[in-house]
Design a protein around this motif. Structure first.
Motif, PDB file in Angstrom:
ATOM      1  N   LYS A 136      11.046   4.489  -8.768  1.00 20.34           N
ATOM      2  CA  LYS A 136      12.075   4.424  -7.707  1.00 20.34           C
ATOM      3  C   LYS A 136      12.175   3.002  -7.164  1.00 20.34           C
ATOM      4  N   ALA A 137      13.461   2.600  -6.786  1.00 20.06           N
ATOM      5  CA  ALA A 137      13.707   1.295  -6.150  1.00 20.06           C
ATOM      6  C   ALA A 137      15.022   1.373  -5.351  1.00 20.06           C
ATOM      7  N   ASP A 138      15.078   0.611  -4.239  1.00 23.16           N
ATOM      8  CA  ASP A 138      16.302   0.567  -3.413  1.00 23.16           C
ATOM      9  C   ASP A 138      17.126  -0.680  -3.758  1.00 23.16           C
ATOM     10  N   ALA A 139      18.439  -0.517  -3.703  1.00 15.69           N
ATOM     11  CA  ALA A 139      19.345  -1.625  -4.035  1.00 15.69           C
ATOM     12  C   ALA A 139      20.412  -1.760  -2.927  1.00 15.69           C
ATOM     13  N   SER A 140      20.785  -3.018  -2.598  1.00 18.59           N
ATOM     14  CA  SER A 140      21.818  -3.311  -1.574  1.00 18.59           C
ATOM     15  C   SER A 140      23.105  -3.699  -2.278  1.00 18.59           C
ATOM     16  N   LEU A 141      24.189  -3.058  -1.853  1.00 15.60           N
ATOM     17  CA  LEU A 141      25.500  -3.295  -2.446  1.00 15.60           C
ATOM     18  C   LEU A 141      26.480  -3.777  -1.350  1.00 15.60           C
ATOM     19  N   THR A 142      27.459  -4.635  -1.733  1.00 17.12           N
ATOM     20  CA  THR A 142      28.501  -5.144  -0.808  1.00 17.12           C
ATOM     21  C   THR A 142      29.854  -5.025  -1.484  1.00 17.12           C
ATOM     22  N   SER A 143      30.820  -4.579  -0.663  1.00 18.67           N
ATOM     23  CA  SER A 143      32.175  -4.439  -1.194  1.00 18.67           C
ATOM     24  C   SER A 143      32.758  -5.818  -1.461  1.00 18.67           C
ATOM     25  N   THR A 144      33.556  -5.935  -2.499  1.00 20.35           N
ATOM     26  CA  THR A 144      34.225  -7.204  -2.814  1.00 20.35           C
ATOM     27  C   THR A 144      35.583  -7.333  -2.131  1.00 20.35           C
ATOM     28  N   VAL A 145      36.067  -6.292  -1.500  1.00 20.96           N
ATOM     29  CA  VAL A 145      37.364  -6.292  -0.829  1.00 20.96           C
ATOM     30  C   VAL A 145      37.125  -5.924   0.616  1.00 20.96           C
ATOM     31  N   ALA A 146      37.732  -6.735   1.535  1.00 21.28           N
ATOM     32  CA  ALA A 146      37.554  -6.463   2.949  1.00 21.28           C
ATOM     33  C   ALA A 146      38.344  -5.240   3.333  1.00 21.28           C
ATOM     34  N   GLY A 147      37.902  -4.637   4.389  1.00 18.73           N
ATOM     35  CA  GLY A 147      38.625  -3.508   4.911  1.00 18.73           C
ATOM     36  C   GLY A 147      37.781  -2.268   5.004  1.00 18.73           C
ATOM     37  N   ALA A 148      38.373  -1.295   5.662  1.00 19.50           N
ATOM     38  CA  ALA A 148      37.649  -0.054   5.901  1.00 19.50           C
ATOM     39  C   ALA A 148      37.489   0.780   4.647  1.00 19.50           C
ATOM     40  N   GLN A 149      38.222   0.444   3.609  1.00 18.00           N
ATOM     41  CA  GLN A 149      38.090   1.240   2.375  1.00 18.00           C
ATOM     42  C   GLN A 149      36.731   1.089   1.713  1.00 18.00           C
ATOM     43  N   GLY A 150      35.962   0.060   2.109  1.00 16.53           N
ATOM     44  CA  GLY A 150      34.618  -0.102   1.549  1.00 16.53           C
ATOM     45  C   GLY A 150      33.553   0.684   2.290  1.00 16.53           C
ATOM     46  N   ASN A 151      33.935   1.331   3.412  1.00 12.61           N
ATOM     47  CA  ASN A 151      32.969   2.124   4.182  1.00 12.61           C
ATOM     48  C   ASN A 151      32.826   3.516   3.514  1.00 12.61           C
ATOM     49  N   LEU A 152      31.893   3.599   2.519  1.00 12.20           N
ATOM     50  CA  LEU A 152      31.711   4.860   1.769  1.00 12.20           C
ATOM     51  C   LEU A 152      30.830   5.823   2.569  1.00 12.20           C
ATOM     52  N   LYS A 153      31.221   7.060   2.510  1.00 14.20           N
ATOM     53  CA  LYS A 153      30.412   8.092   3.158  1.00 14.20           C
ATOM     54  C   LYS A 153      29.156   8.383   2.320  1.00 14.20           C
ATOM     55  N   ALA A 154      28.150   8.903   2.983  1.00 14.58           N
ATOM     56  CA  ALA A 154      26.886   9.241   2.287  1.00 14.58           C
ATOM     57  C   ALA A 154      27.152  10.247   1.156  1.00 14.58           C
ATOM     58  N   GLY A 155      26.516  10.005   0.023  1.00 16.99           N
ATOM     59  CA  GLY A 155      26.661  10.895  -1.132  1.00 16.99           C
ATOM     60  C   GLY A 155      27.766  10.499  -2.065  1.00 16.99           C
ATOM     61  N   THR A 156      28.618   9.476  -1.639  1.00 15.51           N
ATOM     62  CA  THR A 156      29.723   9.106  -2.521  1.00 15.51           C
ATOM     63  C   THR A 156      29.204   8.476  -3.808  1.00 15.51           C
ATOM     64  N   LEU A 157      28.102   7.714  -3.749  1.00 16.85           N
ATOM     65  CA  LEU A 157      27.548   7.053  -4.935  1.00 16.85           C
ATOM     66  C   LEU A 157      26.402   7.874  -5.577  1.00 16.85           C
ATOM     67  N   SER A 158      26.226   9.065  -5.110  1.00 13.74           N
ATOM     68  CA  SER A 158      25.128   9.899  -5.681  1.00 13.74           C
ATOM     69  C   SER A 158      25.580  10.519  -7.012  1.00 13.74           C
ATOM     70  N   THR A 159      24.620  10.496  -7.927  1.00 11.31           N
ATOM     71  CA  THR A 159      24.903  11.114  -9.230  1.00 11.31           C
ATOM     72  C   THR A 159      24.424  12.575  -9.191  1.00 11.31           C
ATOM     73  N   ALA A 160      24.671  13.308 -10.265  1.00 13.42           N
ATOM     74  CA  ALA A 160      24.265  14.717 -10.350  1.00 13.42           C
ATOM     75  C   ALA A 160      22.741  14.798 -10.253  1.00 13.42           C
ATOM     76  N   PRO A 161      22.192  15.860  -9.691  1.00  9.83           N
ATOM     77  CA  PRO A 161      22.913  17.087  -9.316  1.00  9.83           C
ATOM     78  C   PRO A 161      23.520  17.053  -7.914  1.00  9.83           C
ATOM     79  N   GLN A 162      23.188  15.994  -7.033  1.00  5.73           N
ATOM     80  CA  GLN A 162      23.700  16.033  -5.664  1.00  5.73           C
ATOM     81  C   GLN A 162      25.147  15.544  -5.594  1.00  5.73           C
ATOM     82  N   GLY A 163      25.523  14.578  -6.433  1.00  5.25           N
ATOM     83  CA  GLY A 163      26.865  14.021  -6.339  1.00  5.25           C
ATOM     84  C   GLY A 163      27.576  14.036  -7.669  1.00  5.25           C
ATOM     85  N   THR A 164      28.758  13.422  -7.611  1.00  6.46           N
ATOM     86  CA  THR A 164      29.620  13.402  -8.797  1.00  6.46           C
ATOM     87  C   THR A 164      29.806  12.008  -9.366  1.00  6.46           C
TER      88      THR A 164
END
Length: 593
Positions: free
Chosen positions: A336-364
């Motif tokens: 296991k390891a943690d990674a920090s990500l930053t949006s390349t486009v400004a704006g509120a569209q980069g504010n992802l809700k929890a679970g949006t980047l989760s893979t299966a089985p919890q996310g899509t």
């Protein structure tokens, strides 16, 4: 002296009797005893008419007979008085105050009238001196008594009493026509001479008033302006090189001018306000994900690795090393390891809700490209940092509104910098026409550089922005000993064209433009052949005069320069140095071709 005319019979008798009386001894007065006062003189006899002369005491019969002879003179027929000219003068008496009686003719009547006027024409009879002998005083008294016969009752002209009606008066003889003309001419001269002097004075005064009213000085100062050349038949000449030097130019046929190049780099900053606002994405969204390695080999995710979610690209901020999985009695443990990500486009569209980047089985989420089956991703928290806000944006329209003001400030600052330089050089002046770039060139954004901060399209944090404009100003200072620089340039161009390009010396040459190049002036001119001189349209001078009258010097120069730029004037007229304000009564006149 008596006239030398023949005497009448009655006059002769009177003269004979008077002569006999003078030869007789006078009566001897009785001696007055001592101590007896002298009796007062007898009062004068009252005035009596000539027809009845007063009776005097008879002292001598012959004397009275002689006096009576005067009354018996036969009156001659009425005729004009006859005057005899004499070299002894025409006045009978010359006593002080005597108005004079013309010398009468020989008739007894004329003599009688002359003696009758004696009381009004002669001065007071002087008192006889006491030193005279008694006999002489007596004879003089007798003569005075005889004369008083004709003057009794005749008051002196110097008295206040008017003469009586019975007193004979001497009538002034009629003047000859020549005398009357002479007297009339004298009176006319006496009247006409002052009138002539008065007319001359009035004429001179009128001429002075007319001169003050219509002279050029009374109409105010004049300013000569030159019309642009006619386009019909005008020949353009471009690229005429006119060298100039700071040293004096000698000779009348030179093609160079005396001038000194001045340079001044100038920059100014003008502040503007952004007028438009827009909803703009601000800030980059960031978040953390957890990576789990399902293989027995370690996995490394390099920094800058990108993944895309819902059209938004995120980048790994740093390199992530994920340990391999391990097996034990309890089962398999993923690395296991943690990674920090930053949006390349400004704006509120980069504010992802929890679970949006989760893979299966919890996310899509499908996973990191190329590592989909090796790494599982879990997003336990929301991404944040990106917003959309209404902000002021700097636009091109906002900058264009500020640039004219910035150009005016730039030109004024450039002129001031050049004037400071020429002020340090006595004997030199700065013609406004030599300053480049002109205000018209600056308004076209030629020859300048400008910077907008914040840049166009950026957000103005406080709603304002700055425009910085820069330019290098140049001018030629002229030596006042050589006259106006414009005249020097025109003279040099005319000399060069007439000597090298066969231009008629009588042609009208107009300077269209000039610029600096390699320490020389490059001039564009037009040549109008003779008899085709240009003139101003009707009403142009009056309209331009109204525009500059009473204006400050710099404002008037801008108006005139604009007329030159619009090709309504051939060149910029030079305002006198003492005009800080253009006189209100200035008059514009067309300069001689």
């Amino acid at each position: 002296p008596r006239p030398t005319t023949p005497a009448s019979p009655s006059t002769a008798r009177a003269q004979t009797q008077l002569a006999e009386i003078r030869t007789q001894a006078p009566p001897v007065a009785p001696e007055r005893p001592a101590g007896v006062a002298a009796s007062p003189p007898a009062p004068a006899a009252p005035s009596t008419p000539r027809s009845a002369p007063p009776q005097r005491p008879r002292t001598d019969d012959d004397f009275l007979a002689g006096l009576a002879a005067f009354d018996q003179v036969v009156q001659p027929a009425a005729e004009p008085p006859r005057l005899i000219e004499s070299d002894q003068g025409t006045l009978l008496f010359d006593a002080p105050g005597d108005v004079g009686v013309r010398r009468p003719a020989t008739d007894d009547t004329d003599w009688e009238q002359a003696f009758g006027a004696m009381g009004t024409t002669m001065a007071a009879e002087p008192e006889l001196p006491k030193s005279l002998p008694a006999r002489s005083r007596a004879r003089a008294s007798e003569a005075g008594s005889a004369l008083s016969r004709f003057t009794q009752g005749r008051p002196s002209r110097r008295g206040t009493a008017a003469p009586s009606e019975d007193t004979p008066q001497v009538q002034r003889p009629d003047r000859s026509p020549e005398e009357a003309d002479q007297r009339r001419q004298q009176r006319l001269n006496f009247i006409l001479l002052p009138l002539a002097v008065l007319v001359v004075i009035l004429a001179l005064g009128g001429l002075y008033v007319l001169y003050k009213r219509f002279s050029p000085s009374a109409q105010g100062p004049t300013l000569q302006v030159t019309p642009p050349p006619n386009t019909g038949g005008a020949v353009p000449y471009t690229g005429i090189v006119i060298p100039f030097s700071e040293q004096p130019i000698s000779g009348t046929s030179t093609i160079a001018i005396q001038g000194r190049l001045l340079q001044a780099p100038v920059s100014v900053t003008a502040r503007g306000t952004a007028q438009n606002s827009a909803s703009t994405p601000l800030g980059l969204a960031t978040g953390t994900i957890t990576l789990r390695n399902t293989t027995s080999q370690p996995i490394q995710v390099p920094a800058g690795k990108q993944i895309q979610v819902n059209g938004t690209v995120f980048t790994f901020n740093g390199t992530v090393n994920v340990a391999p999985s391990t097996s034990s009695a309890d089962g398999v443990a993923f690395g296991k390891a943690d990674a920090s990500l930053t949006s390349t486009v400004a704006g509120a569209q980069g504010n992802l809700k929890a679970g949006t980047l989760s893979t299966a089985p919890q996310g899509t989420f499908p996973g990191i490209p190329g590592l989909e089956g090796a790494l599982r991703i879990e997003q336990a928290s929301n991404f944040a940092g990106g917003t959309n806000e209404d902000v002021k944006i700097v636009r091109v329209e906002d900058v264009n509104q500020v640039l004219p003001q910035a150009m005016s400030q730039l030109y004024a600052t450039g002129v001031q910098a050049l004037n400071l330089k020429v002020a340090e050089q006595p004997g030199w002046e700065l013609p406004a026409t030599t300053i480049t770039p002109t205000i018209d060139v600056l308004k076209r954004l030629a020859g300048i550089q400008y910077t907008v901060l914040p840049p166009i399209g950026s957000v103005a944090s406080d709603g304002t922005f700055n425009v910085e404009v820069r330019s290098a100003f140049q001018a030629i200072a002229a030596n006042t000993a050589n006259g106006r620089l414009d005249d020097q340039i025109l003279k040099a161009v005319r000399t060069q064209l007439t000597s090298t390009r066969n231009v008629d010396p009588k042609s009208t040459i107009s300077i269209q433009s000039w610029a600096f190049r390699d320490q020389s002036l490059v001039v564009d001119a037009s040549v109008q052949p003779p008899n085709q001189g240009a003139t101003f349209p009707a009403g142009f001078l009056a309209n331009l005069q109204q525009q500059i009258a009473g204006k400050p010097r710099d404002e008037a120069e801008q108006i005139l320069q604009q007329q030159v730029s619009d090709h309504k004037l051939a060149r910029m007229p030079s305002l006198p140095a003492e005009w800080q304000t253009v006189p209100a009564n200035v008059k514009l006149v067309q300069a001689a071709q």
